[in-house]
Design a protein around this motif. Structure first.
Motif, short mmCIF file in Angstrom:
data_model
loop_
_atom_site.label_atom_id
_atom_site.label_comp_id
_atom_site.label_asym_id
_atom_site.label_seq_id
_atom_site.Cartn_x
_atom_site.Cartn_y
_atom_site.Cartn_z
N VAL A 1 -46.47 -18.23 -24.73
CA VAL A 1 -46.86 -16.93 -23.96
C VAL A 1 -46.75 -17.41 -22.32
O VAL A 1 -46.09 -16.46 -21.76
CB VAL A 1 -47.86 -16.26 -24.07
CG1 VAL A 1 -47.94 -15.53 -25.60
CG2 VAL A 1 -49.16 -17.18 -24.00
N ARG A 2 -47.01 -18.77 -22.08
CA ARG A 2 -47.04 -19.22 -20.70
C ARG A 2 -45.50 -19.38 -20.43
O ARG A 2 -45.13 -18.77 -19.25
CB ARG A 2 -47.71 -20.48 -20.54
CG ARG A 2 -49.16 -20.40 -20.55
CD ARG A 2 -49.68 -19.61 -19.19
NE ARG A 2 -51.18 -19.64 -19.27
CZ ARG A 2 -51.68 -18.66 -18.71
NH1 ARG A 2 -51.17 -17.67 -18.32
NH2 ARG A 2 -53.20 -18.65 -18.72
N LYS A 3 -44.57 -19.79 -21.01
CA LYS A 3 -43.27 -19.93 -20.94
C LYS A 3 -42.64 -18.68 -20.76
O LYS A 3 -41.70 -18.39 -20.34
CB LYS A 3 -42.61 -20.63 -22.09
CG LYS A 3 -43.12 -22.35 -21.95
CD LYS A 3 -42.39 -22.94 -23.40
CE LYS A 3 -42.88 -24.32 -23.42
NZ LYS A 3 -42.43 -25.18 -24.47
N LEU A 4 -43.19 -17.65 -21.51
CA LEU A 4 -42.33 -16.04 -21.45
C LEU A 4 -43.15 -15.33 -19.97
O LEU A 4 -42.73 -14.32 -19.84
CB LEU A 4 -42.94 -15.23 -22.62
CG LEU A 4 -42.37 -15.71 -24.05
CD1 LEU A 4 -43.08 -15.04 -25.07
CD2 LEU A 4 -40.85 -15.31 -23.92
N ALA B 1 -41.18 -26.08 -32.82
CA ALA B 1 -39.99 -26.08 -31.80
C ALA B 1 -40.43 -25.88 -30.37
O ALA B 1 -39.54 -26.59 -29.47
CB ALA B 1 -39.02 -25.00 -32.13
N GLU B 2 -41.58 -25.15 -30.31
CA GLU B 2 -42.01 -24.96 -28.62
C GLU B 2 -42.42 -26.28 -27.98
O GLU B 2 -42.58 -26.43 -26.97
CB GLU B 2 -43.23 -24.00 -28.97
CG GLU B 2 -44.48 -24.39 -29.59
CD GLU B 2 -44.11 -23.49 -31.08
OE1 GLU B 2 -45.01 -22.77 -31.28
OE2 GLU B 2 -43.29 -23.91 -31.94
N GLN C 1 -45.30 -11.97 -28.74
CA GLN C 1 -45.66 -12.77 -27.78
C GLN C 1 -45.21 -12.48 -26.52
O GLN C 1 -45.84 -12.30 -25.55
CB GLN C 1 -45.02 -14.33 -28.07
CG GLN C 1 -45.53 -14.99 -29.22
CD GLN C 1 -45.04 -16.15 -29.45
OE1 GLN C 1 -43.82 -16.77 -28.77
NE2 GLN C 1 -45.11 -16.98 -30.70
N GLN C 2 -43.94 -11.72 -26.51
CA GLN C 2 -43.56 -11.36 -25.42
C GLN C 2 -44.45 -10.00 -24.87
O GLN C 2 -44.61 -9.57 -23.58
CB GLN C 2 -41.74 -10.84 -25.58
CG GLN C 2 -41.33 -10.23 -24.37
CD GLN C 2 -41.25 -11.21 -23.14
OE1 GLN C 2 -40.41 -11.95 -23.40
NE2 GLN C 2 -41.75 -10.75 -22.21
N THR D 1 -52.92 -14.31 -33.24
CA THR D 1 -52.28 -15.82 -33.94
C THR D 1 -53.34 -16.95 -33.64
O THR D 1 -54.18 -17.22 -34.44
CB THR D 1 -51.08 -15.97 -33.36
OG1 THR D 1 -50.90 -16.14 -31.93
CG2 THR D 1 -50.13 -14.84 -33.94
N GLY D 2 -53.19 -17.56 -32.52
CA GLY D 2 -54.16 -18.67 -32.09
C GLY D 2 -53.72 -19.49 -30.86
O GLY D 2 -52.73 -19.12 -30.44
N SER D 3 -54.69 -20.46 -30.69
CA SER D 3 -54.43 -21.18 -29.17
C SER D 3 -53.05 -21.77 -29.37
O SER D 3 -52.53 -22.12 -28.23
CB SER D 3 -55.55 -22.04 -29.10
OG SER D 3 -55.56 -23.19 -30.12
#
Length: 440
Positions: free
Chosen positions: A301-304, A68-69, A280-281, A293-295
């Motif tokens: 996390v950039r979007k957050l 979805a991301e 992630q937040q 988790t992973g790459s």
């Protein structure tokens, strides 16, 4: 391999420029595990799809996946595909990764959903291939545009190419380089004692050392890759457990469970009841040193709002002189064309489009994920920053050696159980009990 892995940012960034993957992969990313790989009905040349047409595509492609991301990036690519093929369209059908693992095969089987679709490497690809969902790709000319070593996970036992692994990801924890530097960490640990000391240092600075989504099986199991990579007695130990040639109660896996027990104080509160999204937040806000988790979660996390440099780190669970691997990689998101329904020609045209290095670069740079396509130009800062991992000694993610999801779940659940307070011995016994039932 050196005892320490430097965090020197100049080493990461200097001279990389607009990096292409070709040079970095010339030394080979890492060993390819073939034991426990794909199995299913053999596909002959007569069964394979005809070569992709030079004509423009027509009709609508249903593209089923779990990312979805990546929707916005795929929307951009779909718009470009429509421009090249005015009488064609691609509609995304996206399910959460957990749901996709459990329901995609049944949804796609009818042919209305997933004219083009993807599979996770390992159990899901094997199951979909056995079910006859993948139309063999035959000798499509665009296959030569992929790194041959990285698309083996999309082959049938007779080496027919059924699907194309598209993503080259690193299934190992992310780390906040600014947080490490503020905590006085100048080098990444090269052994287990050093990793525990790192966690203690981060905890002493008021951080959650490791944000681990123990309540979300699809991502809780990512950490197991790097936890076992140097503990395994051989590179196919998980496949051996599934085959009955090894057990979850063997010393090496019991030792891994004891190491999960040692990490428990560093996972944060209620880690076994937490999914990846809130973590992630937590990581993006700078309150966690690592996100286990992973790459594939860098983009999220950039979007957050994360603005700090993000590196990759794998716990080295043995002494430095015994460490065979520095980290984990995986080639997954296996693109394929559905045998069911109609529209195979348009779906194949969509795969050809995604395989073009220019379009693959749009995907890679927009999602912060490396790809398996040759001659891709990486401009994304995170991809360039972590490019050195393309040349490190990494292991193909071993959790995907399991082709039976119940057996994999039993092994991974043992780790969660230990973090919840079960003794390693009991957790291993319970896992092996489930495995023994499956093997009868």
């Amino acid at each position: 391999m050196s005892d320490q892995f430097s965090i020197d940012r100049r080493r990461f960034l200097h001279g990389l420029g607009a990096l292409g993957l070709g040079g970095a992969l010339s030394a080979c990313v890492g060993p390819t595990i073939t034991t426990g790989g794909a199995s299913g009905a053999a596909t002959t040349a007569a069964d394979a799809l005809a070569p992709v047409s030079a004509e423009k595509a027509t009709g609508t492609v249903s593209f089923a996946h779990w990312r979805a991301e990546d929707k916005a990036v795929f929307d951009t690519l779909i718009a470009a595909f429509r421009k090249e093929n005015p009488e064609a369209d691609v509609i995304q059908d996206i399910a959460p990764s957990n749901d996709y693992q459990s329901t995609a095969l049944q949804k796609i089987r009818g042919g209305k959903i997933g004219t083009a679709f993807v599979a996770f490497r390992g159990a899901q690809f094997v199951a979909m291939n056995k079910a006859g969902l993948y139309a063999g790709l035959g000798s499509q000319p665009f296959i030569d545009g992929y790194f041959a070593e990285l698309i083996k996970a999309g082959q049938a036992p007779n080496r027919a190419q059924m699907g194309l692994p598209y993503q080259l990801v690193f299934n190992m924890p992310l780390f906040n380089e600014d947080a490490f530097e503020s905590a006085g960490v100048s080098e990444l640990p090269g052994d287990w004692d050093g990793f525990l000391a790192l966690c203690e240092t981060l905890k002493g600075k008021g951080l959650t050392p490791i944000a681990w989504p123990g309540g979300e099986p699809a991502n809780a199991g990512q950490l197991i890759n790097s936890m076992v990579m140097n503990n395994m007695p051989n590179d196919t130990a998980f496949a051996d457990i599934e085959a009955g040639a090894a057990k979850a109660t063997d010393d090496w896996f019991l030792g891994t469970l004891k190491q999960y027990q040692q990490l428990t104080p560093y996972f944060g509160s209620n880690s076994t009841g937490t999914s990846s999204e809130p973590l992630q937040q937590l990581f993006a806000s700078g309150k966690a040193g690592m996100l286990a988790t992973g790459s594939f979660h860098i983009s999220a996390v950039r979007k957050l709002g994360a603005e700090f440099p993000i590196g990759l780190i794998a716990p080295i669970t043995v002494s430095a002189d015994r460490a065979r691997y520095e980290g984990i990689y995986n080639a997954t998101f296996i693109l394929g064309v559905n045998t069911a329904g109609t529209g195979q020609a348009a779906a194949l045209k969509w795969l050809e489009f995604l395989s073009d290095p220019v379009n693959a670069a749009v995907y890679a740079n927009g999602t912060a994920q490396h790809v398996t396509v040759k001659d891709v130009e990486y401009t994304n800062a995170d991809l360039k920053h972590n490019a050195p991992w393309l040349e490190k000694k990494t292991m193909l993610a071993p959790r995907f050696q399991f082709n039976d999801l119940d057996i994999r779940a039993a092994v991974e659940a043992a780790c969660v159980a230990v973090v919840s307070g079960t003794s390693p011995e009991q957790a291993a016994d319970e896992a092996q009990g489930i495995i023994d039932q499956k093997l009868r």
